[in-house]
Design a protein around this motif. Structure first.
Motif, short mmCIF file in Angstrom:
data_model
loop_
_atom_site.label_atom_id
_atom_site.label_comp_id
_atom_site.label_asym_id
_atom_site.label_seq_id
_atom_site.Cartn_x
_atom_site.Cartn_y
_atom_site.Cartn_z
N LEU A 63 24.29 -24.54 2.69
CA LEU A 63 25.37 -23.66 2.22
C LEU A 63 25.10 -22.22 2.63
O LEU A 63 26.01 -21.51 3.10
CB LEU A 63 25.50 -23.77 0.70
CG LEU A 63 26.58 -22.91 0.05
CD1 LEU A 63 27.96 -23.27 0.59
CD2 LEU A 63 26.55 -23.05 -1.47
N GLY A 64 23.86 -21.78 2.50
CA GLY A 64 23.51 -20.42 2.92
C GLY A 64 23.76 -20.20 4.40
O GLY A 64 24.30 -19.16 4.80
N SER B 204 26.38 -17.49 6.35
CA SER B 204 25.82 -16.35 7.11
C SER B 204 26.00 -16.45 8.61
O SER B 204 25.92 -15.42 9.30
CB SER B 204 24.33 -16.20 6.78
OG SER B 204 23.59 -17.26 7.36
N SER B 205 26.20 -17.66 9.16
CA SER B 205 26.13 -17.84 10.62
C SER B 205 27.14 -16.98 11.37
O SER B 205 26.81 -16.34 12.38
CB SER B 205 26.31 -19.31 10.99
OG SER B 205 27.57 -19.79 10.56
N ALA C 157 17.49 -21.07 -5.47
CA ALA C 157 17.82 -19.72 -5.01
C ALA C 157 17.07 -19.37 -3.74
O ALA C 157 17.65 -18.81 -2.79
CB ALA C 157 17.51 -18.70 -6.11
N LEU C 158 15.79 -19.72 -3.67
CA LEU C 158 14.99 -19.40 -2.48
C LEU C 158 15.45 -20.21 -1.27
O LEU C 158 15.47 -19.70 -0.14
CB LEU C 158 13.51 -19.67 -2.76
CG LEU C 158 12.81 -18.65 -3.67
CD1 LEU C 158 11.46 -19.17 -4.16
CD2 LEU C 158 12.64 -17.32 -2.95
N ARG C 159 15.83 -21.48 -1.48
CA ARG C 159 16.34 -22.30 -0.36
C ARG C 159 17.67 -21.73 0.15
O ARG C 159 17.95 -21.72 1.35
CB ARG C 159 16.53 -23.76 -0.77
CG ARG C 159 15.27 -24.51 -1.09
CD ARG C 159 14.28 -24.59 0.05
NE ARG C 159 14.68 -25.45 1.15
CZ ARG C 159 13.92 -25.70 2.20
NH1 ARG C 159 12.73 -25.15 2.31
NH2 ARG C 159 14.34 -26.49 3.17
N MET D 89 16.91 -18.68 2.14
CA MET D 89 16.35 -19.08 3.42
C MET D 89 17.45 -19.58 4.36
O MET D 89 17.44 -19.31 5.56
CB MET D 89 15.29 -20.17 3.23
CG MET D 89 14.43 -20.39 4.47
SD MET D 89 13.14 -21.62 4.23
CE MET D 89 13.96 -23.04 4.91
N GLY D 90 18.43 -20.30 3.80
CA GLY D 90 19.58 -20.74 4.59
C GLY D 90 20.36 -19.57 5.14
O GLY D 90 20.80 -19.59 6.30
#
Length: 400
Positions: free
Chosen positions: A264-265, A269-270, A311-313, A316-317
């Motif tokens: 999802l992150g 962001s991409s 949250a950290l994953r 990172m995403g």
């Protein structure tokens, strides 16, 4: 590019995003119900069901990794649109036939066929990278990467929803029908610029010999492998790791959230990171993304609550979302136009290799040394990748 050309690359991008999304959904939707389908096909022993499920799921990615460079080279010679037509029609047939399998061997063979005939997403990357104006390539490839990652995220969700409603076999047939729509859109809507370098590609043979400085390309292949390795390394240990943080009844739900958070992150962001890379430079974004991801992996080894890991994953995403479009952009800027498809094909194969090596490495380290070291080891690899990219880019800048 202006006028009709401007319209063409934008329309091509829309069709490629839709097609990549639908084909990736089709490749991943069987994950939730695959063991049930394997059992329906006559496999009864529990251990055998698990083993055959793993073989059947991995078969598509195995054959896709082997054939990606071949399809890339053929795209350079005969046109990128033709390869997308081939991939979409092949996937439509393979997915429909999967719904008609009557033995486990047929299922595995058809999954191999799906990977062999597929490659729509990697073909789209080649088309978009070569047809989009260089000044917009990072943004366009970011949009395409978001579509590909969305397919990876949505596929298992659809696979969990549809079979109870319409049945497993009808789910495959429906997926085949949707990809046939992709085939029609590709055939009638995509416009490819005249393939003026086709004869030149045949004459020169298309290969590494045409690349004057191979280090940027090798660095990008390694970075693609590293990206998928970092994303997939926690797959074998995640359920056991989460079990230390939450009640047993919530383990599978939270593990699913952890695995989805990074995807999802990256989706979010991409596009933005691709657009930023067009302004500040693709190498800078790659180096920054790798360093940030390495820094975010370290606290994942020491979390005490499940929300901290999620949250950290996710963060990172967000960091890793800029890598795929930037990798493709750097390759495009550093290889001759006549072989860009073939080299991007190798890049796809390297990413598939990362998808295989990540779980293997994570499972080995987690089982032999400890789960905490999976995160720390992956962080060290990401930091090393950032340093290698930094030195390769600096040497390239000095030469220029």
């Amino acid at each position: 590019m202006t006028g009709s050309g401007d319209e063409h690359w934008k329309r091509n991008l829309v069709v490629c995003v839709f097609g990549s999304f639908t084909t990736i959904v089709a490749m991943t939707l069987l994950l939730p119900f695959l063991p049930l389908y394997v059992e329906q096909l006559g496999v009864k022993d529990h251990a055998a069901i698990v083993q055959w499920s793993g073989v059947a799921y991995g078969a598509t990615f195995f054959s896709a990794a082997l054939t990606a460079p071949l399809w890339g080279r053929l795209a350079d010679r005969y046109g990128r649109k033709l390869m997308l037509i081939r991939a979409s029609l092949g996937m439509a047939l393979a997915m429909s036939l999967l719904g008609m399998a009557h033995s486990i061997w047929q299922l595995v063979a058809l999954r191999l066929l799906a990977g062999l005939l597929g490659g729509y997403a990697s073909g789209s990357m080649v088309l978009v990278a070569s047809q989009t104006p260089k000044a917009r390539s990072g943004w366009a490839l970011g949009v395409l990467s978001a579509g590909i990652m969305a397919g990876n995220l949505v596929g298992p969700l659809i696979g969990g929803l549809l079979p109870p409603l319409i049945g497993i076999r009808n789910t495959f047939l429906m997926a085949g029908g949707v990809i046939f729509v992709t085939f029609l859109a590709t055939t009638f809507l995509i416009r490819e610029e005249a393939h003026t370098f086709k004869a030149k590609a045949r004459k020169e043979g298309g290969g590494w010999a045409q690349i004057s400085d191979k280090r940027p390309v090798v660095a990008m292949l390694a970075t693609g492998l590293l990206l998928m390795f970092a994303t997939m390394s926690i797959e074998p240990i995640i359920t056991v790791y989460v079990a230390q943080l939450v009640d047993p009844a919530r383990v599978t739900f939270v593990a699913g959230l952890v695995m989805s958070a990074a995807a999802l992150g990256s989706i979010l962001s991409s596009t933005h990171l691709g657009k930023l890379a067009d302004r500040v430079g693709h190498w800078r974004i790659i180096i920054a993304c790798l360093f940030v991801a390495a820094a975010l992996l370290i606290p994942q080894a020491f979390v005490t609550r499940s929300w901290q890991l999620i949250a950290l994953r996710f963060l990172m995403g967000l960091a890793l979302g800029g890598l795929l479009p930037c990798i493709a952009s750097v390759i495009r800027h550093n290889v001759p136009e006549t072989i860009v498809g073939g080299i991007l094909g190798y890049s796809v194969s390297a990413q598939y290799a990362g998808q295989v090596l990540g779980p293997l490495g994570g499972g080995f380290v987690g089982g032999r040394i400890g789960m905490r070291w999976v995160f720390l080891g992956t962080a060290a690899l990401m930091a090393a990748g950032a340093l290698v990219n930094f030195f390769v880019e600096r040497r390239r800048s000095r030469r220029q």
